[in-house]
Write a protein that holds these residues in place. Sequence first.
Motif, short mmCIF file in Angstrom:
data_model
loop_
_atom_site.label_atom_id
_atom_site.label_comp_id
_atom_site.label_asym_id
_atom_site.label_seq_id
_atom_site.Cartn_x
_atom_site.Cartn_y
_atom_site.Cartn_z
N MET A 172 -4.64 0.28 -1.56
CA MET A 172 -4.15 -1.02 -1.13
C MET A 172 -3.45 -1.81 -2.25
O MET A 172 -2.96 -2.91 -2.02
N ASP A 231 -0.95 -3.58 4.24
CA ASP A 231 -1.68 -2.30 4.24
C ASP A 231 -1.17 -1.42 5.37
O ASP A 231 -1.47 -1.64 6.53
N LEU A 287 -4.56 -3.46 -4.72
CA LEU A 287 -5.16 -4.76 -4.99
C LEU A 287 -5.56 -4.97 -6.44
O LEU A 287 -5.63 -6.11 -6.93
N SER A 302 -11.12 -3.62 1.95
CA SER A 302 -10.68 -4.53 3.00
C SER A 302 -11.77 -5.57 3.30
O SER A 302 -11.48 -6.76 3.46
N CYS A 313 -1.33 -8.98 1.17
CA CYS A 313 -1.59 -7.54 1.08
C CYS A 313 -1.07 -6.89 2.35
O CYS A 313 -1.56 -7.15 3.45
N SER A 352 0.81 -1.22 0.00
CA SER A 352 0.00 0.00 0.00
C SER A 352 0.84 1.26 0.00
O SER A 352 2.06 1.24 0.15
N ARG A 384 -2.11 -5.68 8.45
CA ARG A 384 -2.53 -4.30 8.66
C ARG A 384 -1.69 -3.62 9.72
O ARG A 384 -1.51 -4.12 10.83
N LEU A 436 -11.98 -8.11 0.50
CA LEU A 436 -10.85 -9.02 0.52
C LEU A 436 -10.99 -10.04 1.64
O LEU A 436 -10.80 -11.25 1.44
N MET A 437 -11.33 -9.58 2.85
CA MET A 437 -11.46 -10.49 3.97
C MET A 437 -12.62 -11.47 3.78
O MET A 437 -12.55 -12.63 4.21
N LEU A 496 -4.20 -10.48 4.90
CA LEU A 496 -4.21 -9.02 4.99
C LEU A 496 -3.41 -8.63 6.22
O LEU A 496 -3.78 -8.96 7.35
#
Length: 380
Positions: free
Chosen positions: A231, A253, A233, A291, A251, A16, A309, A294-295, A307
């Motif tokens: 992000m 972030d 993506l 987010s 990912c 990101s 974070r 994606l989750m 992910l």
Amino acid sequence: MLGGADNSKQIGLALSGGGFRAAVFHLGVLRYMAEEKLLEQVTQVSTVSGGSLITGAVFSAAGGKWPSSSEFLQNVYPSIKDMLVSEDLFSFRALGLGGMLRQNTGIFFRRANVLAWLIRKRWNIDLRLSDLPETPTWHVNTTCLETGKNWRFTRGSMGDWQFGRHYSPDIAVADAMAASAAVPYVIGALELQLPKDGWWQTDPATKAPTRKLEPRYSKVRLWDGGAYENMALEPLYKPVEGLQGCDVLVCSDASAPLAVPVGILKGLLTGKLASPRLFDIASDQIRSLRSRMLMKAITQREIDGFLLRLGTSARDFAKASGDLPGLTDEECAFCLNYPTNLTKVAPAHFDLIAQHGHDVARMTTRTFGNAIRDGSASAP
């Protein structure tokens, strides 16, 4: 599952934006992956802003190629750390009197082009897109003001689906990095002169070129890729089609939370990259929606991914595993609220943010590596 016994998995990295805060957090994530000997499995890298800056630095420090895990730990990580703690990349101090005289009015009207000059001058990044390796494919994401779409640079193409794509871009990596990091209004758009020939319309479904195009403009203005999606993506994951060019998505972030507004002029003087408030609100909402999508895909086993974070505390993993020590809640909060800027990082702050990235990668992948597959848990 990430890595482990199955080293045939192709990994896609999405890094990101977030200035040097994001750059250092991502370095910590990469350090963990290198320790697990996973960098050799990376086939796709998609980046925005701070993620683009650090990826360009990684390629440059490795001599224009993607480093092996051992090379990253021994050479790349230490050299980039030394660079980030030693000097500003973008500030009046970074320019110096000579730079301000040389750039003249560019510092007021073409700051993104000045940033590209500073990347070449201070970071010694003289690569061109054609110098990059075929693998992994590096997607440098920007936002085209003329079309409002995700304008993307890779070794073999540039453009967006509406404007068209060019398949032999003679572009400096520093220009692509600067465009990706060109925070709206604070740094402003990078003006890119375009070749007259070689443009193609592409099929939205197959991405294959279908017919030649006359370019709509002689130049385009490219903003921070985070103006479209922070992000990174878009090139690697599409909600209907799934993962693109990889088996596992990681990912990272390091976006900042929505904070107290800071004026653009004050941001320039203090080194903080502050955007207009409405832009920040829209970006925060887009990131939240991305987010969640994606989750949902990860926890419902539609894709294999993680992910990672910024700001995630070891406390978030207590139920899944009680033996995963990490930074304290206060230290995590410090990392999360570190300002978005391109000025040098104090060595102690570098170590803290990098360790946070390392901890989050370690805790997330070890805690949810198997649980994601059997659906018994979801990452925080």
